[in-house]
Scaffold this motif. Structure first.
Motif, PDB file in Angstrom:
ATOM      1  N   ASP C 129      41.664  48.674  45.602  1.00  0.00           N
ATOM      2  CA  ASP C 129      40.271  49.061  45.433  1.00  0.00           C
ATOM      3  C   ASP C 129      40.013  49.416  43.974  1.00  0.00           C
ATOM      4  O   ASP C 129      40.926  49.756  43.233  1.00  0.00           O
ATOM      5  CB  ASP C 129      39.962  50.261  46.332  1.00  0.00           C
ATOM      6  CG  ASP C 129      38.497  50.324  46.683  1.00  0.00           C
ATOM      7  OD1 ASP C 129      37.719  49.528  46.098  1.00  0.00           O
ATOM      8  OD2 ASP C 129      38.132  51.138  47.532  1.00  0.00           O
ATOM      9  N   THR C 130      38.746  49.315  43.602  1.00  0.00           N
ATOM     10  CA  THR C 130      38.361  49.717  42.245  1.00  0.00           C
ATOM     11  C   THR C 130      37.502  50.958  42.382  1.00  0.00           C
ATOM     12  O   THR C 130      36.747  51.072  43.337  1.00  0.00           O
ATOM     13  CB  THR C 130      37.498  48.629  41.568  1.00  0.00           C
ATOM     14  OG1 THR C 130      37.480  47.487  42.426  1.00  0.00           O
ATOM     15  CG2 THR C 130      38.033  48.274  40.237  1.00  0.00           C
ATOM     16  N   ARG C 132      34.494  52.963  42.093  1.00  0.00           N
ATOM     17  CA  ARG C 132      33.074  52.656  41.894  1.00  0.00           C
ATOM     18  C   ARG C 132      32.311  53.949  42.047  1.00  0.00           C
ATOM     19  O   ARG C 132      32.442  54.633  43.057  1.00  0.00           O
ATOM     20  CB  ARG C 132      32.610  51.635  42.926  1.00  0.00           C
ATOM     21  CG  ARG C 132      33.188  50.263  42.702  1.00  0.00           C
ATOM     22  CD  ARG C 132      33.017  49.379  43.889  1.00  0.00           C
ATOM     23  NE  ARG C 132      33.984  49.667  44.932  1.00  0.00           N
ATOM     24  CZ  ARG C 132      33.873  49.247  46.181  1.00  0.00           C
ATOM     25  NH1 ARG C 132      32.838  48.565  46.548  1.00  0.00           N
ATOM     26  NH2 ARG C 132      34.800  49.529  47.071  1.00  0.00           N
ATOM     27  N   ARG C 172      32.411  44.465  38.037  1.00  0.00           N
ATOM     28  CA  ARG C 172      32.959  45.552  38.826  1.00  0.00           C
ATOM     29  C   ARG C 172      34.276  46.046  38.222  1.00  0.00           C
ATOM     30  O   ARG C 172      34.623  47.211  38.353  1.00  0.00           O
ATOM     31  CB  ARG C 172      33.211  45.044  40.250  1.00  0.00           C
ATOM     32  CG  ARG C 172      33.942  46.028  41.136  1.00  0.00           C
ATOM     33  CD  ARG C 172      34.464  45.368  42.406  1.00  0.00           C
ATOM     34  NE  ARG C 172      33.399  44.959  43.285  1.00  0.00           N
ATOM     35  CZ  ARG C 172      33.352  45.302  44.593  1.00  0.00           C
ATOM     36  NH1 ARG C 172      34.272  46.055  45.126  1.00  0.00           N
ATOM     37  NH2 ARG C 172      32.401  44.868  45.347  1.00  0.00           N
ATOM     38  N   GLY C 174      37.171  44.647  39.106  1.00  0.00           N
ATOM     39  CA  GLY C 174      38.207  44.523  40.126  1.00  0.00           C
ATOM     40  C   GLY C 174      39.250  43.499  39.704  1.00  0.00           C
ATOM     41  O   GLY C 174      38.978  42.605  38.918  1.00  0.00           O
TER      42      GLY C 174
END
Lengths: 207, 329, 821
Positions: C129-130, C132, C172, C174
């Motif tokens: 996951d990134t 955010r 994003r 990612g």
């Protein structure tokens, strides 16, 4: 009665027998014969015998049924549904309730209400939570639906009060912080099933 | 003569006091025995083993509001309980309770009035007792009371016949109506007891006795499942208490009568002295009544009447006839 | 656009639809379900989710952008498609936080719904996951990027419908997908994931905050809980809220919306509106509608003393002054008072509009303008707007203008004296002509000149218009291809070769052209205009004309109405007007308004000697529009029902009418009596339907019937410059999201009652100015509106107590003196 005995009350396997009852006589003579027969057999004394036997058992064989209630209490089952308890997280001590409102939704007597807000930590904070015990029917749906095991039913069943409006607030039901160590994860009403791990499929994690 | 009057008054007061107290104690015993037979404890909280429960009940009865319903016949409503209580105690006047004994050099005869028609008097008084429930039921302007009154009239009158007829045979044998004569007749030990000569009469008398005292299985007068509380529906407080005392006094009377007539009275019984013997016998009868209450269901009014007129009465007549025939030949 | 009816078969069901309709819309209109996450009706297909995959004549197509053709056979579910869809949903669920319990979308979440619908019970894909972060984009918008599935619905609606284009996708950060997935995963799911893993939604201006009109439509369309109204975050769960269909009362759009109510809190069991929802597929709201909901008149009980005083006041009243934020029923009650008691009715907001409408009716022979905004949105590909500050006056007119540019490959002409920086961004073919105030006649003549069928025009008009054309010469640069011979040396062989090449060259050339003096008069360059207009007109078939409030108060309103009628008749244009305020059209049709107030005045939400007020500050309380039922007349010429969202404990206007012996049992009993001779229908309130059908057909209430008469043949007057204003000019115009005292009362609407000016002008004016009119003056703070341009300043009129109408007079423009304070 010990808890073991209590739990073993197996009411499902009693052996019922059909009584061999004679047909009711229809003529006067028949009835007379029945009275004579019963009198001669002294059937009435069977009843006396039974009650006398019970008295002997009660008095001398220690089989008295009475529990002197306010002084003695019967053990209650772990899944008994009495006054709710709000649990805390064992590690942080923070309350578990996330304010999802499912208990409020599922409550069939509409006695749960909560106020939530967006707090400083960008989390949903339960600012107020009440259960109106005047209306609660202790059905256990709230405990069953709770995704966080935050609300469970406890064993406190003596809730007579001089006040009709027995509202309970969040803090009243929450495990006190100093008793966090004693908070138990029993397999009680609303808790996970023992084989929960097998039922859940794990999600792959790439890290 | 003065001494006789004073002695009688003392005896009357004593009997009144002791039997009243016993009636109260009887309620405690009844509750306890019933509880034990259902494997319960019964009253436990007031005093040791709940002994002071009687006191608590007494205080409660005395302090309760004396309630007279509107539309009731006030006078009759008020005196009806007194009739029950009075007749019950008056009946005891002709009953010799204990053997003679000497106290401070005075020979005491524990009978208030040794009249030569003792049995007749006792039975008569007990029969008169039916006016209590009857008038109470009629006076209270309540349909359950009225039903209770109707049942009183039917039940008491019917069973009076059986009582009389059943005792007739022993009377024929003894040849006296005095209860002391009955007692003396059986002075020769267990073998002399009239129960052996008149077993049927004993059974009939006992059954009729249950009916006369309104005990299970013949407690139709105030059977709460059917007529709420029957003749006592509208009564509360001590007025209701008087019905209660009357009932328990009657139970004791029946116990004495049965002991005196059939079970050898207050004659010494082996090593047991006469006084203790009769107390034991009366206690047994009292216990029997409770025991029966714990064990048996009550019967329907029609069964009650069937039993009385079609079974007990003919049997009693047969018994009297047979006794007469035996005595004749 | 073609409107040919065709038949297609979807899953064996024969469906009627029109040619060129998207398969998805055709299926929806016929009640057939095709899953789709990113598609929005009335907006262009985004193709982000790819879940609407179907098989058309054996070929895999995306139903949201494949057009239906006659006889097409469509299968919505095959094994392959289901597998693809399931994989897509699984991808959407990758790293989506399992915090449904606290999510505000919980229970109405499309991700939840489709995950269940497509039977996703296990997860096969994973990626790190990134982080955010959650952000507040503006005073009303809350974006939780962690929950975002980047369907881009917000981006699409903001661009295609609202016109702000305030959002876009951004990086994003990612990591790349595991290479192994490419082989093992279904193709579309992989492609979708690849894109998803790279993007996130960010404000398009490159900052942390959106620069938009704060309409909140993006929060409405968000399928998950990523975009929400800040005020609503974690406050209540959707399922607790009671949905009450109603009509927004703030402007004349009369949008359909749902007030969502619930008890206020544990301590306060009183019902309260928590938020507003709309049928976003068929109806877009503006910020006033979405956030200006809590204007109800709270804690009102029946004040008998005040009521008696109100009755006495009405008995002796000579004038009733009222705002147009009232229902048709109330307007009818006031009209009845006029008829029975001779009380004058004064409404400065509506009076010019009513006059204009009457004049238009006289000229056109129809009591109502011919078209409406839904029709314009659906069918037009060229919109002309005259006399309306599109951005501020009416959100739906603006949405229509924008939507035509985006969806119908349209063009637009925007005539307005106040420069606007937003309108030109609506599309490439939007031409803004910033003329001087008062030149609206010239603008309308230009429209006639540009679009009218010259042959059909009356002779005098044709001649008049021809007078504006001159043939002039201009120098143009032309591209000419010239042949050049070059000598090229081949490097390997060393040979030299002659190569002939064509090289473009600019040549100046003088040509004759048609010089349009009307354009010049309006302050634009006729040459440039002619060029761009030629481009704009390419492939255009359906034209629309939007007329705004500037025209109604124009000194030459009568002539303008005449010209509007002529334009509608001879240009084949769909004509729609913007009624100035909430129920202005209803009031204009129902009430006979008087010009001037006289004597003792009762004010209804307006100043007066005795004040009836729904704002809670008057002499007698009245219910606000969200506390009453009744009907409103929208600018789409429909009479639509609205319902009471909240309880009201006090007296209503109908009670006052009853006290005067003119009342009915209920306010809605008046609905039956709305004047049929002015286009209403004698329908009972309870018989009115509400809502939309699956294909977007509006079934709210009923459409007004235009009353036809004989069109007058009076000649239009030539354009005159009498009305043109010069110098320092103030324009009566509200900021976005503010329409009246009620929007101002709402706690989520922050626009102040201040002087609005372009940033440059605002800097010049300083912090506070006194605006001096002929009739009086106002002291206002200066607020810079980044989207304004030019010298003209805007003075709002939403505060009735400031009585801005008196200061301006009938016209929306006034010469003022601005004095720094």
């Amino acid at each position: 009665m010990s808890l073991e005995q209590f739990k073993n009350r197996n009411v499902g396997t009693q052996e019922y027998r059909m009584l061999d009852l004679e047909p009711t006589p229809e003529t006067g003579w028949g009835r007379f014969k029945r009275v004579v027969r019963r009198s001669v057999k002294l059937e009435l004394f069977t009843g006396l015998k039974v009650t006398f036997r019970e008295m002997i058992k009660a008095l001398f064989m220690g089989e008295m049924h009475t529990t002197k209630y306010p002084f003695e209490k019967l053990p209650i089952a772990p899944r008994y549904r009495a006054i709710h308890e709000m649990k805390r997280l064992l590690e942080s001590g923070h309350y578990r309730c996330i304010g999802c409102g499912l208990c409020e939704k599922i409550c069939i007597s509409d006695c749960i209400r909560m106020d939530t807000r967006y707090d400083e930590n960008q989390r949903k904070e339960v600012s107020e939570y009440t259960i109106n015990f005047g209306r609660c029917i202790f059905c256990g749906y709230c405990a069953e639906v709770c995704p966080e095991l935050a609300i469970v039913h406890g064993g406190r069943y003596e809730n007579a009060s001089e006040q009709r409006a027995s509202y309970a607030l969040f803090e009243d039901m929450l495990t006190p912080l100093d008793q966090l160590a004693q908070q138990k994860e029993y397999p009680g009403f609303g808790a996970v099933s023992p084989d929960a791990d097998e039922k859940i499929k794990k999600t792959p994690l790439a890290y | 003569m003065d001494g006789y009057i004073i002695g009688t008054i003392i005896k009357a007061v004593l009997v009144l006091a002791i039997i009243s107290a016993l009636a109260g104690f009887g309620t405690y015993i009844e509750r306890k025995v019933l509880a034990f037979m259902q494997r319960r404890l019964g009253p436990m909280h007031v005093g040791p083993y709940g002994l002071l429960q009687i006191l608590a009940d007494g205080i409660k009865l005395f302090t309760k509001e004396d309630f007279i319903p509107s539309g009731a016949n006030r006078l009759i409503f008020m005196i009806a309980p007194a009739i029950t209580a009075m007749t019950a105690f008056i009946a005891l006047a002709a009953v010799p309770l204990l053997p003679e004994f000497t106290l401070f050099g005075v020979t005491v005869r524990p009978i208030i009035a040794d009249i030569n028609v003792g049995i007749l008097f006792v039975l008569g008084m007990m029969a008169a007792g039916l006016y209590g429930p009857l008038l109470a039921g009629l006076a209270q302007n309540n349909k359950w009371g009225l039903l209770g009154a109707a049942r009183t009239a039917v039940q008491f009158l019917s069973y009076e016949v059986v009582t009389g007829l059943s005792i007739l045979a022993p009377i024929m044998i003894v040849g006296s109506l005095s209860l002391i004569d009955f007692n003396n007749y059986q002075a020769g030990g267990i073998g002399e007891w009239l129960i052996w000569k008149q077993p049927l009469a004993f059974v009939l008398f006992l059954i009729a006795g249950f009916a006369e005292t309104n005990r299970t299985p013949f407690d139709l007068l105030e059977h709460e499942a059917e007529v709420v509380s029957g003749y006592a529906t509208e009564y509360s407080g001590m007025r209701w208490g008087m019905f209660f005392i009357g009932e328990y006094a009657n139970m004791i009377t029946i116990g004495f009568l049965a002991s005196l007539i059939f079970l050898g009275g207050f004659n010494p019984w082996g090593f047991i002295p006469g006084g203790l013997a009769i107390i034991l016998k009366v206690s047994f009868f009292f216990f029997l009544m409770l025991w029966v209450r714990a064990s048996w269901p009550h019967i329907r009014p029609d069964q009650l009447m069937w039993l009385c007129w079609k079974v007990l009465m003919p049997l009693a007549v047969i018994n009297v006839t047979l006794t007469g025939l035996v005595m004749m030949f | 656009m073609s409107k040919n009816e065709i038949t297609i078969t979807i899953d064996g069901v024969e469906c009627r639809t029109t040619e060129g309709e998207y398969i998805l819309n055709a299926a929806r209109a016929n009640g057939i379900f095709i899953p789709a996450i990113c598609y929005l009706t009335r907006c262009s297909p985004t193709l982000a989710c790819r879940i609407c995959l179907v098989e058309a004549d054996g070929k895999r197509v995306y139903s949201c952008n494949a057009k239906a053709k006659e006889g097409m056979e469509i299968v919505t579910q095959t094994e392959e498609i289901l597998e693809e869809r399931r994989a897509i949903m699984e991808v959407y669920d990758v790293n989506h936080p399992l915090q449904c319990g606290v999510c505000d979308q919980h229970g109405e979440c499309e991700l939840q719904n489709y995950t269940l619908e497509l039977g996703v019970d296990s997860q096969h894909y994973a990626i790190a996951d990134t982080l955010r972060e959650t952000k507040n984009w503006s005073t009303v918008l809350h974006y939780d990027a962690g929950l975002c599935i980047v369907c881009e619905r917000c981006v699409t609606v903001c661009k295609d419908m609202i016109g702000d284009s305030a959002l876009k996708t951004g990086p994003r950060g990612g990591g790349p997908l595991d290479k192994g997935y490419k082989e093992t995963m279904p193709k579309d799911a992989y492609a979708m994931w690849n894109k998803l893993q790279k993007s996130i939604i960010v404000p398009s201006n490159g900052t942390e905050h959106t620069n938009c009109s704060d309409c909140g439509e993006c929060t409405a369309v968000c399928p998950v809980g990523a975009l929400t109204e800040r005020d609503f975050v974690y406050k209540a769960n959707p399922w607790e809220l009671k949905e009450i269909p109603a009509t927004c009362a703030h402007c004349s759009s009369g949008c359909h919306l749902y007030y969502e109510t619930r008890f206020s809190s544990i301590d306060n069991p009183e019902e309260m509106i928590f938020r507003v929802k709309n049928e976003w597929n068929f109806q877009s709201l503006c910020g006033a509608g979405r956030f200006g909901y809590d204007y109800e008149n709270r804690n009102v009980s029946k004040d008998e003393v005040a009521f008696a005083q109100a009755v006495a006041a009405l008995q002796k009243a000579e004038t009733i002054r009222f705002s147009s934020m009232i229902s048709n029923e109330e307007a009818l009650m006031l009209q009845r008072l006029k008829e029975e008691k001779g009380i004058r009715l004064v409404n400065p907001e509506v009076r010019p509009f009513q006059r204009f409408l009457t004049a238009y009716a006289k000229s056109s022979g129809r009591s109502l303008y011919g078209s409406d905004y839904r029709e314009i949105m659906e069918e037009s590909d060229f919109v002309v707007s005259i006399g309306a500050a599109l951005r501020n006056d009416n959100p739906n007119a603006r949405y229509a203008f924008n939507n035509v540019q985006k969806m119908n490959k349209g063009a637009g002409l925007y005539f307005h004296p106040v420069g606007d920086t937003l309108v030109p961004t609506f599309g490439k073919s939007v031409e803004c002509i910033t003329h001087k105030p008062g030149q609206e006649e010239t603008a309308l003549y230009l429209v006639l000149d540009l679009f009218a069928d010259k042959e059909a025009l009356p002779d005098y008009l044709r001649e008049y218009l021809e007078g504006f054309h001159e043939t002039r010469k201009k120098t143009v640069k032309e591209k000419v291809m010239k042949e050049v011979t070059e000598i090229v040396k081949d490097e390997e062989t060393g040979e030299e070769k002659e190569v002939k090449k064509k090289v473009p060259e600019m040549v100046e050339k003088e040509v004759e052209y048609d010089h349009n003096l009307l354009v010049e008069a309006l302050g634009a360059d006729p040459v440039a205009f002619a060029e761009s207009f030629e481009k704009m007109m390419k492939k255009k078939e359906s034209f629309a004309l939007i007329l705004g409030e500037d025209l109604y108060g124009h000194p030459h309103w009568e002539n303008l109405a005449k010209l509007a009628a002529l334009a509608e008749k001879h240009c084949g244009m769909k004509l729609a007007m913007i009624p100035p305020k909430s129920n202005a059209l209803g009031v204009a049709l129902i009430c006979d308004l008087d010009e001037e107030a006289e004597g003792y005045t009762v004010g209804y939400n307006q100043p007066g000697d005795f004040r009836l007020s729904a704002l809670g500050d008057g002499d007698l309380d009245m219910p606000a529009m969200n506390q009453q039922e009744g009907t409103m007349t929208t600018m789409n010429k429909r009479v639509v029902p609205t319902n009471a969202a909240l309880e009201y404990g006090g007296y209503t206007l109908n009670d006052l009418m009853n006290a005067l012996g003119l009342g009915k049992r209920l306010t809605v009993d008046w609905t039956m009596e709305l004047p049929v001779d002015r286009g209403f229908q004698a329908e009972a309130f309870d018989d009115l339907k509400d809502g939309f059908l699956n294909d977007g057909t509006e079934i709210r209430g009923y459409a007004l019937t235009p009353i036809r008469g004989r069109a007058s043949t009076a000649k239009a007057k030539p354009a005159s410059d009498e009305a043109v204003l010069e110098g320092t000019i103030a324009y009566r115009c509200n900021p976005q999201r503010q329409f009246n005292d009620f929007t101002d009362k709402a706690h989520q609407i922050f626009e102040a009652f201040a002087l609005y000016a372009s940033p440059e002008k605002a800097e010049e004016l300083g912090e506070k100015v006194e605006v001096i009119f002929e009739e009086g003056s106002l002291t206002l703070d200066v607020v810079a509106d980044e989207r304004m341009n030019g010298e003209i300043v805007a003075v709002p009129d939403f505060k009735a107590s400031a009585d801005v109408y008196r200061l301006f007079g009938e016209s929306r423009y006034a010469n003022v003196t601005l004095k720094k304070v």
